[in-house]
Write a protein that holds these residues in place. Structure first.
Motif, PDB file in Angstrom:
ATOM      1  N   ASP A  17      31.253 -22.517 -89.256  1.00 56.67           N
ATOM      2  CA  ASP A  17      32.701 -22.722 -89.417  1.00 56.67           C
ATOM      3  C   ASP A  17      33.175 -21.964 -90.569  1.00 56.67           C
ATOM      4  O   ASP A  17      32.680 -22.137 -91.657  1.00 56.67           O
ATOM      5  CB  ASP A  17      33.283 -23.980 -88.970  1.00 56.67           C
ATOM      6  N   ASP A  50      34.924 -12.402 -75.727  1.00 57.68           N
ATOM      7  CA  ASP A  50      33.792 -13.313 -76.586  1.00 57.68           C
ATOM      8  C   ASP A  50      32.478 -12.893 -75.731  1.00 57.68           C
ATOM      9  O   ASP A  50      31.387 -12.855 -76.334  1.00 57.68           O
ATOM     10  CB  ASP A  50      34.253 -14.586 -75.853  1.00 57.68           C
ATOM     11  N   ARG A  74      27.438 -17.698 -87.307  1.00 60.22           N
ATOM     12  CA  ARG A  74      28.462 -17.684 -88.206  1.00 60.22           C
ATOM     13  C   ARG A  74      28.715 -18.841 -89.146  1.00 60.22           C
ATOM     14  O   ARG A  74      28.654 -18.762 -90.385  1.00 60.22           O
ATOM     15  CB  ARG A  74      29.943 -17.078 -87.656  1.00 60.22           C
ATOM     16  N   TYR A 129      29.519 -19.584 -75.653  1.00 59.19           N
ATOM     17  CA  TYR A 129      30.542 -20.412 -75.411  1.00 59.19           C
ATOM     18  C   TYR A 129      31.134 -20.184 -74.172  1.00 59.19           C
ATOM     19  O   TYR A 129      31.962 -19.490 -73.743  1.00 59.19           O
ATOM     20  CB  TYR A 129      31.683 -20.333 -76.344  1.00 59.19           C
ATOM     21  N   LYS A 131      25.457  -9.547 -79.859  1.00 58.22           N
ATOM     22  CA  LYS A 131      24.373 -10.090 -80.361  1.00 58.22           C
ATOM     23  C   LYS A 131      23.123  -9.940 -79.732  1.00 58.22           C
ATOM     24  O   LYS A 131      21.845  -9.905 -80.442  1.00 58.22           O
ATOM     25  CB  LYS A 131      24.700 -11.766 -80.463  1.00 58.22           C
ATOM     26  N   ALA A 137      27.775 -13.812 -86.890  1.00 57.07           N
ATOM     27  CA  ALA A 137      26.668 -14.181 -86.375  1.00 57.07           C
ATOM     28  C   ALA A 137      25.579 -12.796 -86.365  1.00 57.07           C
ATOM     29  O   ALA A 137      24.490 -12.669 -86.650  1.00 57.07           O
ATOM     30  CB  ALA A 137      26.525 -15.001 -85.186  1.00 57.07           C
TER      31      ALA A 137
HETATM   32  P1  FAD Z   1      30.132 -15.859 -83.893  1.00 60.76           P
HETATM   33  O1  FAD Z   1      29.155 -15.209 -82.899  1.00 60.76           O
HETATM   34  O2  FAD Z   1      29.895 -14.657 -85.302  1.00 60.76           O
HETATM   35  O3  FAD Z   1      31.573 -15.685 -83.286  1.00 60.76           O
HETATM   36  C1  FAD Z   1      32.587 -15.957 -84.112  1.00 60.76           C
HETATM   37  C2  FAD Z   1      33.900 -15.531 -83.743  1.00 60.76           C
HETATM   38  O4  FAD Z   1      34.121 -14.443 -84.072  1.00 60.76           O
HETATM   39  C3  FAD Z   1      33.980 -15.783 -82.218  1.00 60.76           C
HETATM   40  O5  FAD Z   1      35.470 -16.168 -81.937  1.00 60.76           O
HETATM   41  C4  FAD Z   1      33.620 -14.387 -81.908  1.00 60.76           C
HETATM   42  O6  FAD Z   1      34.451 -14.199 -80.743  1.00 60.76           O
HETATM   43  C5  FAD Z   1      34.442 -13.447 -82.745  1.00 60.76           C
HETATM   44  N1  FAD Z   1      33.491 -12.218 -83.077  1.00 60.76           N
HETATM   45  C6  FAD Z   1      32.167 -12.316 -82.873  1.00 60.76           C
HETATM   46  N2  FAD Z   1      31.827 -10.903 -83.090  1.00 60.76           N
HETATM   47  C7  FAD Z   1      32.751 -10.098 -83.259  1.00 60.76           C
HETATM   48  C8  FAD Z   1      33.082  -8.718 -83.601  1.00 60.76           C
HETATM   49  N3  FAD Z   1      32.146  -7.890 -83.673  1.00 60.76           N
HETATM   50  N4  FAD Z   1      34.504  -8.409 -83.965  1.00 60.76           N
HETATM   51  C9  FAD Z   1      35.465  -9.549 -83.933  1.00 60.76           C
HETATM   52  N5  FAD Z   1      35.070 -10.735 -83.589  1.00 60.76           N
HETATM   53  C10 FAD Z   1      34.046 -10.892 -83.248  1.00 60.76           C
HETATM   54  N6  FAD Z   1      27.768 -24.927 -87.214  1.00 60.76           N
HETATM   55  C11 FAD Z   1      27.112 -24.932 -88.497  1.00 60.76           C
HETATM   56  O7  FAD Z   1      27.675 -25.135 -89.347  1.00 60.76           O
HETATM   57  N7  FAD Z   1      25.865 -25.649 -88.345  1.00 60.76           N
HETATM   58  C12 FAD Z   1      25.211 -25.644 -87.359  1.00 60.76           C
HETATM   59  O8  FAD Z   1      23.785 -25.701 -87.572  1.00 60.76           O
HETATM   60  C13 FAD Z   1      25.698 -24.994 -86.078  1.00 60.76           C
HETATM   61  N8  FAD Z   1      24.958 -25.105 -84.853  1.00 60.76           N
HETATM   62  C14 FAD Z   1      25.457 -24.602 -83.787  1.00 60.76           C
HETATM   63  C15 FAD Z   1      24.672 -24.689 -82.476  1.00 60.76           C
HETATM   64  C16 FAD Z   1      25.380 -24.242 -81.253  1.00 60.76           C
HETATM   65  C17 FAD Z   1      24.393 -24.141 -80.193  1.00 60.76           C
HETATM   66  C18 FAD Z   1      26.732 -23.729 -81.337  1.00 60.76           C
HETATM   67  C19 FAD Z   1      27.212 -23.532 -79.940  1.00 60.76           C
HETATM   68  C20 FAD Z   1      27.376 -23.934 -82.511  1.00 60.76           C
HETATM   69  C21 FAD Z   1      26.931 -24.450 -83.715  1.00 60.76           C
HETATM   70  N9  FAD Z   1      27.550 -24.402 -84.827  1.00 60.76           N
HETATM   71  C22 FAD Z   1      26.976 -24.658 -86.267  1.00 60.76           C
HETATM   72  C23 FAD Z   1      29.006 -23.930 -84.626  1.00 60.76           C
HETATM   73  C24 FAD Z   1      29.309 -22.550 -84.888  1.00 60.76           C
HETATM   74  O9  FAD Z   1      28.799 -22.104 -86.233  1.00 60.76           O
HETATM   75  C25 FAD Z   1      30.920 -22.250 -84.925  1.00 60.76           C
HETATM   76  O10 FAD Z   1      31.186 -22.532 -83.676  1.00 60.76           O
HETATM   77  C26 FAD Z   1      31.361 -20.928 -85.554  1.00 60.76           C
HETATM   78  O11 FAD Z   1      32.800 -20.900 -85.523  1.00 60.76           O
HETATM   79  C27 FAD Z   1      30.796 -19.621 -84.753  1.00 60.76           C
HETATM   80  O12 FAD Z   1      29.725 -19.344 -84.650  1.00 60.76           O
HETATM   81  P2  FAD Z   1      29.075 -18.082 -84.115  1.00 60.76           P
HETATM   82  O13 FAD Z   1      27.581 -18.042 -84.449  1.00 60.76           O
HETATM   83  O14 FAD Z   1      29.233 -18.570 -82.573  1.00 60.76           O
HETATM   84  O15 FAD Z   1      30.033 -16.902 -84.600  1.00 60.76           O
END
Ligand code: FAD
Length: 310
Positions: A109, A162, A107, A149, A169, A127
């Protein structure tokens, strides 16, 4: 595929994450480092993603060059919120054109000061939306990884919710989970158990970040809300001004975490290298996963002669 093959063979493997440096000399240094670290036999490398400026182009370039010049498979991170759909489409097309076949779909930040997603800035909210789009558009061309996480993205109180989102996903087409860094191995193992019980069957690679210095470690663990066992703080406190001692202790912690996970059956380990080489190398050496730099090994073309590895 490579991850599944390594797991089938029941052998340990590791991968390295890098981020795109801001300066040209920084980029050249990173290329040298990636090349040297390929000697350590990573199964793949990852490069982080940030929209804006030249950063995302550099991510693609680092992935593409690492594959073609150093022969290591690359996993390109890509974030999807607050971004125009055409930019995402374009970036995926460019990745494909450059032979990149692995995407870590995130997703991203939310912009500073924002707590809510702004649907006027892009179509993808989570995401999962990006995973679904990639799978539907490109079939099996891309291997898709996603973030997990162990301490919860929403916080410890929402861990079950979560995990449901993580399962979504997988259902949307994800092949692999790479976790946020952590230092509490028991908690990670309990979380993996919960994920399995919730029907998450894809491989889960734990994220390991060897501690490099006290200030950076404190900032990073505060920012990502990572729980650090008291015992680690107790060991860090008296050496906090001694960078070398911190690094050495960081190597000890990472190696002992991996040993504990290995005993529990975990085989793959993802290193957050922060673009540094020594700690990752030393952890792998300490575990006996790679030969020590001082080890005398026979030259394959003349076994009677030996040479120290550079
Ligand atoms: P998601 O899986 O979309 O989750 C985001 C939030 O929404 C979570 O709180 C989840 O519980 C909630 N959620 C998910 N699906 C739903 C739904 N259907 N309904 C309601 N709520 C939902 N950031 C960068 O900018 N660049 C990077 O290259 C980068 N690399 C990373 C690599 C790793 C291994 C990790 C762990 C993190 C990385 N991040 C990066 C940080 C990441 O982008 C952030 O932590 C971001 O806030 C969450 O991304 P996510 O893909 O986990 O989001």
């Amino acid at each position: 595929d490579k991850v599944n093959k390594a797991l089938e063979d029941d052998r340990c493997f590791w991968s390295f994450e890098y981020f795109p440096p801001k300066t040209e000399p920084g980029v050249m240094n990173l290329y040298d480092r990636i090349e040297r670290m390929c000697d350590l036999g990573p199964l793949f490398i990852d490069v982080t993603w940030r929209w804006g400026g030249k950063s995302s182009d550099l991510t693609l370039e680092l992935c593409s060059v690492s594959q073609t010049v150093y022969g290591v498979e690359a996993n390109m991170h890509m974030t999807c919120t607050n971004t125009n759909f055409s930019l995402i489409k374009n970036a995926l097309e460019k990745a494909k054109d450059n032979g990149v076949q692995n995407i870590l779909a995130l997703r991203g930040d939310l912009p500073d000061g924002t707590v809510e997603f702004d649907p006027s800035v892009g179509e993808f909210k989570y995401a999962t939306d990006l995973v679904r789009y990639i799978r539907q558009t490109y079939g099996s061309y891309f291997c898709i990884s996603v973030a997990g996480y162990p301490e919860g993205c929403l916080g410890p109180e929402d861990i079950d919710r979560d995990i449901e989102y993580l399962k979504a996903k997988q259902d949307a087409g994800a092949d692999l989970v790479i976790t946020q860094l952590f230092y509490d191995v028991d908690n990670f193992l309990r979380w993996v158990d919960k994920c399995r019980k919730a029907g998450i069957t894809i491989p889960i690679l734990p994220g390991i970040m060897p501690i490099q210095n006290y200030g950076g470690f404190k900032r990073m663990t505060d920012l990502c809300r990572i729980k650090v066992p008291e015992e680690i703080w107790d060991r860090l406190e008296p050496i906090k001004d001694d960078d070398q001692a911190i690094k050495d202790y960081g190597i000890e912690v990472a190696a002992s975490m991996i040993k504990q996970m290995q005993s529990a059956g975990v085989r793959g380990f993802h290193f957050y290298t922060v673009n540094l080489e020594r700690s990752t190398r030393m952890v792998l050496e300490k575990l006996g996963f790679v030969p020590s730099v001082n080890e005398v090994r026979p030259l394959p073309w003349n076994p009677s002669l030996s040479e120290k590895r550079a």
